[in-house]
Scaffold this active site. Structure first.
Site, mmCIF file in Angstrom:
data_model
loop_
_atom_site.group_PDB
_atom_site.id
_atom_site.type_symbol
_atom_site.label_atom_id
_atom_site.label_comp_id
_atom_site.label_asym_id
_atom_site.label_seq_id
_atom_site.Cartn_x
_atom_site.Cartn_y
_atom_site.Cartn_z
ATOM 1 N N LYS A 117 8.066 -2.496 -40.994
ATOM 2 C CA LYS A 117 8.706 -2.622 -39.674
ATOM 3 C C LYS A 117 9.765 -3.723 -39.672
ATOM 4 O O LYS A 117 10.745 -3.623 -38.934
ATOM 5 C CB LYS A 117 7.656 -2.851 -38.582
ATOM 6 N N LYS A 199 5.888 9.155 -44.432
ATOM 7 C CA LYS A 199 4.861 9.473 -43.437
ATOM 8 C C LYS A 199 5.507 10.052 -42.172
ATOM 9 O O LYS A 199 6.565 9.575 -41.757
ATOM 10 C CB LYS A 199 4.127 8.159 -43.095
ATOM 11 N N LYS A 202 6.074 8.584 -35.307
ATOM 12 C CA LYS A 202 6.713 8.866 -34.015
ATOM 13 C C LYS A 202 7.997 8.085 -33.790
ATOM 14 O O LYS A 202 8.811 8.474 -32.975
ATOM 15 C CB LYS A 202 5.737 8.701 -32.851
#
Ligand code: ATP
Ligand code: LTN
Length: 335
Positions: A117, A199, A202
């Site tokens: 992130k 992966k 969302k």
């Protein structure tokens, strides 16, 4: 009530950081539903975690309520499971602070999700993104959870939670139950349909790679028809060499309840086109009742509000009990 106290406890949560994907459904929610009869379950919407990445406030509020409706529509009965919004139970923030004093800088630095992130949000590597796992540990330990059903990507965070719990128990005696992760054998890591090395997530920028649980059947079918495969024509499970096909096999295996061997036999001698359509159809049928029921629930604002209010009251009762114990152990003066 006595029945509830004898059962083991589950806690899990999902961030309202985007629309729920087939990945979160197969990796987490589907198992929550399967485990919900046997366990005393707490399922939350971790809105506090989601602000570690910048969110639009109006959208965050809307998505939080939509996610609550989706939990119920997936089969979680709010009478039998405690469904709540994390920010409604202040004990999460309070325990998180205490636990952050028992979590090492080095441990947090090693977290893969933090590294990923940080790379994706280089202009906003905030302290919350770094201490995220201490808040997640608080979520779990407040309820003395025995089991945490999550996708494979969260294993590292649950392991850190165990380390924090053991460290704390080592100093103060048995305060926390040390939780186990529950990760499905198939479906632990659903990959993007367009880039099967990544992966399905969302917050992915490529919407074609993702299937959302509220998506319309025609859009789901379109994404499956466009799914990346390989240059062979054989439906065979081989994640190394055939990541696209193997991912589709995992999805189909869970959606249709078939083993890899059964799938290989079903499509022996058939082309990828037939296979992709069948996988798409099985997903459409699995998600259809959830979408329809979510839409119905979301219209009933009074019901949704009643669920999260009652959920917060039940969760707060359990969480505050643990928090009081922790405060006493570390030496805070009782109120
Ligand atoms: P974000 O993109 O905001 O990080 P996400 O799509 O990765 O979100 P989370 O909210 O982090 O989803 O995850 C919710 C739950 O679903 C977690 O238990 C996670 O392990 C699981 N999960 C998420 N994506 C997948 C996936 N692709 N395959 C299997 N499980 C998944
Ligand atoms: N970190 C998880 C979401 C999460 C969670 C939890 C999962 C926050 N608190 C407690 C299980 C238990 C994620 O990013 N998917």
């Amino acid at each position: 009530m006595s029945e509830i106290t004898e059962k083991k406890t589950i806690l899990s949560g999902i961030q309202p950081s985007g629309d729920l994907t087939l990945g979160s459904y197969l990796g987490a929610i589907k198992n929550w539903v399967e485990l919900s009869e046997e366990y005393n379950c707490f399922y939350c919407i971790v809105d506090m975690h989601s602000i570690t990445v910048r969110q639009n406030p109006a959208e965050l509020r809307k998505r939080t309520l939509a996610q609550l409706a989706q939990y119920i529509a997936s089969g979680l009965d709010p009478e039998k499971n405690t469904i709540f919004i994390q920010s409604h139970v202040s004990a999460h923030a309070e325990l998180s602070w205490v636990l952050s004093c028992y979590t090492m800088f080095g441990e947090l630095s090693r977290m893969t999700q933090f590294k990923d992130k940080s790379a994706k949000n280089a202009d906003n590597i905030n302290a919350g993104l770094f201490t995220y796992p201490s808040l997640m540990a608080a979520d779990i330990l407040l309820y003395q959870a025995d089991l945490v059903p999550v996708g494979g990507d969260q294993k590292q965070h649950v392991e850190l939670t165990r380390d924090i719990a053991n460290r704390f128990n080592g100093i103060y005696g048995d305060v926390f139950t040390v939780p186990e992760p529950f990760i499905p054998k198939v479906g632990a890591r659903i990959m993007s349909l367009t880039t099967p090395e990544n992966k399905m997530s969302k917050s992915d920028k490529d919407p074609g790679g993702c299937i959302y649980i509220m998506q319309k059947p025609e859009e789901i079918m379109r994404s499956f028809k466009r799914a990346v495969t390989d240059s062979e024509t054989c439906v065979r499970y081989d994640p190394e060499n055939k990541p696209g096909i193997s991912n589709l096999m995992s999805i189909y295996s869970v959606a249709a309840g078939k083993t890899f061997e059964e799938i290989e036999n079903e499509f022996a001698g058939k082309g990828y086109g037939d296979f992709k359509v069948r996988v798409g159809e099985s997903v459409v049928e699995m998600l259809r009742p959830i979408r329809e029921e979510s839409e119905r629930i979301l219209k009933d604002k009074a019901y949704v509000e009643q669920v999260y209010r009652e959920g917060a009251a039940r969760a707060s009762y359990v969480a505050n009990k643990t928090l009081r114990k922790v405060y006493k152990k570390v030496g805070f003066v009782a109120k």
